[in-house]
Design a protein around this motif. Sequence first.
Motif, mmCIF file in Angstrom:
data_model
loop_
_atom_site.group_PDB
_atom_site.id
_atom_site.type_symbol
_atom_site.label_atom_id
_atom_site.label_comp_id
_atom_site.label_asym_id
_atom_site.label_seq_id
_atom_site.Cartn_x
_atom_site.Cartn_y
_atom_site.Cartn_z
ATOM 1 N N GLY A 1 0.914 -1.214 -0.057
ATOM 2 C CA GLY A 1 -0.030 -0.172 0.105
ATOM 3 C C GLY A 1 0.685 1.300 -0.105
ATOM 4 O O GLY A 1 0.378 2.439 0.348
ATOM 5 N N ILE A 2 2.047 1.081 -0.382
ATOM 6 C CA ILE A 2 2.983 2.387 -0.609
ATOM 7 C C ILE A 2 3.011 2.793 -1.859
ATOM 8 O O ILE A 2 3.184 2.026 -2.706
ATOM 9 N N GLN A 3 2.565 4.049 -2.048
ATOM 10 C CA GLN A 3 2.539 4.690 -3.457
ATOM 11 C C GLN A 3 4.169 5.092 -3.858
ATOM 12 O O GLN A 3 5.069 5.139 -3.278
ATOM 13 N N VAL A 4 4.251 4.503 -5.113
ATOM 14 C CA VAL A 4 5.457 4.508 -5.884
ATOM 15 C C VAL A 4 5.462 5.400 -7.324
ATOM 16 O O VAL A 4 4.691 5.315 -8.045
ATOM 17 N N LYS A 5 6.458 6.148 -7.077
ATOM 18 C CA LYS A 5 6.863 7.057 -8.287
ATOM 19 C C LYS A 5 8.245 6.598 -8.902
ATOM 20 O O LYS A 5 9.120 6.707 -8.121
ATOM 21 N N LEU A 6 8.316 6.237 -10.196
ATOM 22 C CA LEU A 6 9.489 5.810 -10.407
ATOM 23 C C LEU A 6 10.102 6.338 -11.976
ATOM 24 O O LEU A 6 9.077 6.542 -12.861
ATOM 25 N N ILE A 7 11.238 6.753 -12.106
ATOM 26 C CA ILE A 7 11.790 7.847 -12.984
ATOM 27 C C ILE A 7 12.833 6.674 -13.657
ATOM 28 O O ILE A 7 13.674 6.446 -13.216
ATOM 29 N N GLU A 8 12.743 6.749 -15.085
ATOM 30 C CA GLU A 8 13.510 5.773 -15.853
ATOM 31 C C GLU A 8 13.649 6.580 -17.334
ATOM 32 O O GLU A 8 12.767 7.048 -17.769
ATOM 33 N N LYS A 9 14.847 6.621 -17.646
ATOM 34 C CA LYS A 9 15.471 7.080 -19.006
ATOM 35 C C LYS A 9 14.938 6.427 -20.047
ATOM 36 O O LYS A 9 14.536 7.246 -21.244
ATOM 37 N N ILE B 1 4.644 5.859 -13.499
ATOM 38 C CA ILE B 1 6.221 5.773 -14.434
ATOM 39 C C ILE B 1 6.449 7.054 -14.986
ATOM 40 O O ILE B 1 5.722 7.535 -15.863
ATOM 41 N N ILE B 2 7.632 7.826 -14.802
ATOM 42 C CA ILE B 2 8.057 8.958 -15.432
ATOM 43 C C ILE B 2 9.094 8.458 -16.242
ATOM 44 O O ILE B 2 10.080 8.182 -15.976
ATOM 45 N N ASN B 3 8.952 8.938 -17.648
ATOM 46 C CA ASN B 3 9.910 8.943 -18.513
ATOM 47 C C ASN B 3 10.837 10.022 -18.563
ATOM 48 O O ASN B 3 10.504 11.237 -19.158
ATOM 49 N N GLY B 4 11.995 9.972 -17.922
ATOM 50 C CA GLY B 4 12.882 11.161 -18.010
ATOM 51 C C GLY B 4 14.208 10.599 -17.340
ATOM 52 O O GLY B 4 14.484 9.630 -17.050
ATOM 53 N N ASP B 5 15.116 11.728 -17.257
ATOM 54 C CA ASP B 5 16.304 11.663 -16.635
ATOM 55 C C ASP B 5 16.416 11.968 -15.068
ATOM 56 O O ASP B 5 16.311 13.053 -14.807
ATOM 57 N N GLY B 6 16.525 11.081 -14.331
ATOM 58 C CA GLY B 6 16.595 10.883 -12.920
ATOM 59 C C GLY B 6 17.438 11.832 -12.152
ATOM 60 O O GLY B 6 17.473 12.154 -11.180
ATOM 61 N N THR B 7 18.525 12.211 -12.893
ATOM 62 C CA THR B 7 19.543 13.068 -12.520
ATOM 63 C C THR B 7 19.315 14.438 -12.596
ATOM 64 O O THR B 7 20.227 15.351 -12.280
ATOM 65 N N THR C 1 17.765 17.643 -11.767
ATOM 66 C CA THR C 1 17.497 18.303 -10.579
ATOM 67 C C THR C 1 15.815 18.873 -10.652
ATOM 68 O O THR C 1 15.066 18.957 -9.899
ATOM 69 N N GLU C 2 15.731 19.795 -12.019
ATOM 70 C CA GLU C 2 14.572 20.470 -12.323
ATOM 71 C C GLU C 2 13.454 19.287 -12.282
ATOM 72 O O GLU C 2 12.305 19.619 -11.472
ATOM 73 N N LEU C 3 13.715 18.233 -13.073
ATOM 74 C CA LEU C 3 12.762 17.299 -12.999
ATOM 75 C C LEU C 3 12.301 16.617 -11.661
ATOM 76 O O LEU C 3 11.026 16.277 -11.252
ATOM 77 N N LEU C 4 13.341 16.183 -10.878
ATOM 78 C CA LEU C 4 13.228 15.692 -9.456
ATOM 79 C C LEU C 4 12.274 16.764 -8.610
ATOM 80 O O LEU C 4 11.284 16.384 -7.959
ATOM 81 N N LYS C 5 12.658 18.097 -8.622
ATOM 82 C CA LYS C 5 11.694 19.148 -7.850
ATOM 83 C C LYS C 5 10.301 19.286 -8.560
ATOM 84 O O LYS C 5 9.335 19.019 -7.761
ATOM 85 N N GLU C 6 10.226 19.047 -9.804
ATOM 86 C CA GLU C 6 8.850 19.038 -10.542
ATOM 87 C C GLU C 6 7.931 17.738 -10.013
ATOM 88 O O GLU C 6 6.771 17.874 -9.599
ATOM 89 N N GLU C 7 8.825 16.345 -9.808
ATOM 90 C CA GLU C 7 7.950 15.364 -9.311
ATOM 91 C C GLU C 7 7.823 15.155 -7.773
ATOM 92 O O GLU C 7 7.451 14.046 -7.197
ATOM 93 N N ASP D 1 10.858 17.282 -3.041
ATOM 94 C CA ASP D 1 11.135 18.211 -1.726
ATOM 95 C C ASP D 1 10.174 17.367 -0.549
ATOM 96 O O ASP D 1 10.408 17.826 0.606
ATOM 97 N N TYR D 2 8.988 16.730 -0.923
ATOM 98 C CA TYR D 2 8.092 16.457 0.042
ATOM 99 C C TYR D 2 7.776 15.103 0.069
ATOM 100 O O TYR D 2 6.992 14.364 0.729
ATOM 101 N N ILE D 3 8.662 14.177 -0.440
ATOM 102 C CA ILE D 3 8.463 12.685 -0.631
ATOM 103 C C ILE D 3 9.139 12.103 0.730
ATOM 104 O O ILE D 3 9.896 12.893 1.230
#
Length: 462
Positions: A262-270, A287-293, A295-301, A304-306
Amino acid sequence: MKRKNTPHGGLHIIIVGCGKVGETLTEQLTKEGHDITLIDKDAAKLNDLSNLYDVMGIVGTGASYSIQMEAGIEEADLLIAVTDSDELNLLCCTVAKRVGNCAAIARVRNPDYSEEIPYLREKLGLAMIINPEQAAAHEAARLLYLPTALEVHPFAHGQAEMVKFKIPEKSVLDGMSIAETGRNGLSAKILICGVEREEEMAIPDGSYELKAGDMISFVASRKDAKAFLEKIGLQTRQVRDTMIIGGGKAAYYLAKRLLDEGIQVKLIEKDTARCEELTVLLPEAIIINGDGTDTELLKEEGIDYIQSFVPLTGIDEENVLLTLHARTVSDAKLVTKINRINFKTVINELDLGSVLYPKYITSEAIIAYVRARMASLNSNVETLYHLFDSRAEAVEFLVREESPVTGKPLMELKLKTDLLVSCIFRNGKIIIPSGNDCIMVGDTVLIVTAHTGLGDLQDILA
């Protein structure tokens, strides 16, 4: 079974594959007195390991009948196949089972096979099939269920746990001796069995005084472990959500396990194709298609509050940098996977939260099996974990029959120094033993000790 006369009465073991796991196993098993023969196609790598550990090396394919004969398969006790190919590992073991009279262990990592492991193991007659990515994912999941912990090792079929945490500043434990924690009722149902302070490791007695910043390992039932952490003011609720960077095998196993809880999962893969596969395999995950490195994408996803952040890319440096970045922008529980083990000292100095080494998880399971093979008939090694950078071990024994350690109160046994009988599992109950408790036939007993290499329960005696 024929036994080759090794110098220390150890086993004759053939290891196929000289990658990171093969090397870790060679180092550990030669240290424990076993006679090792390595098989690999890479002559240079074989040469390096042969010289480093004084073992025999044979250049060739491990599944070849003639190569296995040259390696002495007919006299071998065990063949361990840890090449990069699952199919080759299974084939090596099949040949070994036909030609020799030895046990066989295969490393199998493909999720397609993971559901079939019990079937494969039985039909091919293997002693063990081990999946490092799946094992690492299980370990990461345990840390997300109990976020305060830096390490969580299960024992007694998951009924008991050894939990490692850091004593925070202004903690009630700061300045308290272990005996006082017992008198105050803080540690009534747990046993503190290891303390690390400024790189010094101790297996403490009652007079040992705890300090803020100490790394503490304690043993308790799952329920009592949580209750103790709550009593000393630490958070024990499992995380609500997690962000995983990378979509490889370990990421898939971890996401699947967390979604089941029951834990929500967000996964980022290139890789776009892999993202499409994961969308089918993990329909409940985002599932997010993007570059996990990025920093802008990480902030967008929402980094900060995960509540938890797990970088599982195939590149150690990326995982380390991602963790350090997450540390600066969020309060998330951090779990970092590291594949290379040669930079452990540097890594220990960085604040990376909980660090997972899949290679160690694999080698510990295999070494526990090897020690069980070596043990006498009256006890058997069930599980084994290296603690505090391999300066101590936690070894779980199943007591099969009476011996000099059974039926006597623990206070009457002359035990080695730097050794604790930490937990007894009897008839479904966890006992945190006192001096009046006895070890009985049928018990599972957990020993924590600075004496590495324990293979038999009787080895606890001085």
